[in-house]
Design a protein around this motif. Structure first.
Motif, PDB file in Angstrom:
ATOM      1  N   ALA A   1      -3.078  -5.148  -7.344  1.00 60.51           N
ATOM      2  CA  ALA A   1      -2.265  -5.076  -6.128  1.00 60.51           C
ATOM      3  C   ALA A   1      -1.418  -3.808  -6.130  1.00 60.51           C
ATOM      4  CB  ALA A   1      -1.378  -6.306  -6.022  1.00 60.51           C
ATOM      5  N   PHE A   2      -0.904  -3.419  -7.288  1.00 64.32           N
ATOM      6  CA  PHE A   2      -0.134  -2.179  -7.393  1.00 64.32           C
ATOM      7  C   PHE A   2      -1.026  -0.972  -7.113  1.00 64.32           C
ATOM      8  CE2 PHE A   2       1.356   1.415  -9.950  1.00 64.32           C
ATOM      9  CZ  PHE A   2       2.594   1.615  -9.344  1.00 64.32           C
ATOM     10  N   VAL A   3      -2.244  -0.979  -7.633  1.00 65.53           N
ATOM     11  CA  VAL A   3      -3.188   0.116  -7.389  1.00 65.53           C
ATOM     12  C   VAL A   3      -3.531   0.204  -5.901  1.00 65.53           C
ATOM     13  CG1 VAL A   3      -5.549   0.905  -7.833  1.00 65.53           C
ATOM     14  CG2 VAL A   3      -4.127   0.125  -9.721  1.00 65.53           C
TER      15      VAL A   3
ATOM     16  N   ALA B   1      -1.631  -0.763  -3.392  1.00 65.76           N
ATOM     17  CA  ALA B   1      -0.459  -0.229  -2.697  1.00 65.76           C
ATOM     18  C   ALA B   1      -0.332   1.276  -2.915  1.00 65.76           C
ATOM     19  CB  ALA B   1       0.801  -0.939  -3.184  1.00 65.76           C
ATOM     20  N   LEU B   2      -0.628   1.723  -4.114  1.00 69.03           N
ATOM     21  CA  LEU B   2      -0.579   3.152  -4.409  1.00 69.03           C
ATOM     22  C   LEU B   2      -1.628   3.915  -3.600  1.00 69.03           C
ATOM     23  CD1 LEU B   2       0.936   5.096  -6.288  1.00 69.03           C
ATOM     24  CD2 LEU B   2      -0.896   4.779  -7.934  1.00 69.03           C
ATOM     25  N   LEU B   3      -2.828   3.360  -3.470  1.00 60.62           N
ATOM     26  CA  LEU B   3      -3.860   3.990  -2.644  1.00 60.62           C
ATOM     27  C   LEU B   3      -3.446   4.070  -1.182  1.00 60.62           C
ATOM     28  CD1 LEU B   3      -7.153   2.444  -4.087  1.00 60.62           C
ATOM     29  CD2 LEU B   3      -6.434   4.829  -4.199  1.00 60.62           C
ATOM     30  N   MET B   4      -2.774   3.025  -0.689  1.00 57.08           N
ATOM     31  CA  MET B   4      -2.314   3.052   0.697  1.00 57.08           C
ATOM     32  C   MET B   4      -1.244   4.119   0.911  1.00 57.08           C
ATOM     33  SD  MET B   4      -2.180  -0.741   2.268  1.00 57.08           S
ATOM     34  CE  MET B   4      -2.304  -1.921   0.953  1.00 57.08           C
ATOM     35  N   VAL B   5      -0.333   4.257  -0.042  1.00 60.83           N
ATOM     36  CA  VAL B   5       0.713   5.276   0.077  1.00 60.83           C
ATOM     37  C   VAL B   5       0.098   6.673   0.055  1.00 60.83           C
ATOM     38  CG1 VAL B   5       2.690   6.299  -1.111  1.00 60.83           C
ATOM     39  CG2 VAL B   5       2.556   3.833  -0.808  1.00 60.83           C
ATOM     40  N   ILE B   6      -0.859   6.902  -0.841  1.00 59.96           N
ATOM     41  CA  ILE B   6      -1.526   8.200  -0.903  1.00 59.96           C
ATOM     42  C   ILE B   6      -2.260   8.483   0.400  1.00 59.96           C
ATOM     43  CG2 ILE B   6      -3.373   9.487  -2.051  1.00 59.96           C
ATOM     44  CD1 ILE B   6      -2.554   8.056  -4.651  1.00 59.96           C
TER      45      ILE B   6
ATOM     46  N   GLY C   1     -10.508  -3.041  -0.388  1.00 58.69           N
ATOM     47  CA  GLY C   1     -11.388  -3.697  -1.364  1.00 58.69           C
ATOM     48  C   GLY C   1     -10.650  -4.114  -2.618  1.00 58.69           C
ATOM     49  N   VAL C   2      -9.796  -3.242  -3.125  1.00 57.62           N
ATOM     50  CA  VAL C   2      -9.039  -3.556  -4.346  1.00 57.62           C
ATOM     51  C   VAL C   2      -8.066  -4.701  -4.078  1.00 57.62           C
ATOM     52  CG1 VAL C   2      -7.346  -2.638  -5.974  1.00 57.62           C
ATOM     53  CG2 VAL C   2      -9.310  -1.263  -5.339  1.00 57.62           C
ATOM     54  N   SER C   3      -7.432  -4.695  -2.910  1.00 56.94           N
ATOM     55  CA  SER C   3      -6.495  -5.781  -2.603  1.00 56.94           C
ATOM     56  C   SER C   3      -7.223  -7.107  -2.407  1.00 56.94           C
ATOM     57  CB  SER C   3      -5.658  -5.444  -1.382  1.00 56.94           C
ATOM     58  OG  SER C   3      -6.463  -5.356  -0.236  1.00 56.94           O
ATOM     59  N   ALA C   4      -8.452  -7.061  -1.895  1.00 57.36           N
ATOM     60  CA  ALA C   4      -9.234  -8.293  -1.757  1.00 57.36           C
ATOM     61  C   ALA C   4      -9.577  -8.874  -3.126  1.00 57.36           C
ATOM     62  CB  ALA C   4     -10.503  -8.033  -0.956  1.00 57.36           C
TER      63      ALA C   4
END
Length: 74
Positions: free
Chosen positions: A9-11, A13-18, A58-61
């Motif tokens: 979930a942290f990864v 969120a980090l992808l969304m911020v980037i 995909g990662v959040s799913a």
């Protein structure tokens, strides 16, 4: 399993911020000039931001599935 879900979930969120940073810099970026004198936007940063958003989804799913699995089977 819950620790892995939190990490994913942290990864995500980090992808969304980037992705948001890339998209916002694309909005302010320079426009390309065509041979006919008109200006056109460079679509490469927008495409990268879109791919990052899809990866974040995909990662959040996967993180959600792992969190639900850890919640059901303690």
């Amino acid at each position: 399993m819950p620790e892995l879900a939190q990490t994913l979930a942290f990864v995500a969120a980090l992808l969304m911020v980037i992705s948001i940073v890339i998209w916002s810099s694309w909005l302010r970026g320079p426009l390309l000039q065509r041979l006919d004198g008109q200006r056109a936007a460079n679509a490469a940063p927008a495409a990268l931001a879109m791919k990052l958003l899809i990866a974040a989804f995909g990662v959040s799913a996967v993180a959600a599935i792992l969190a639900i699995g850890g919640w059901i089977s303690p």
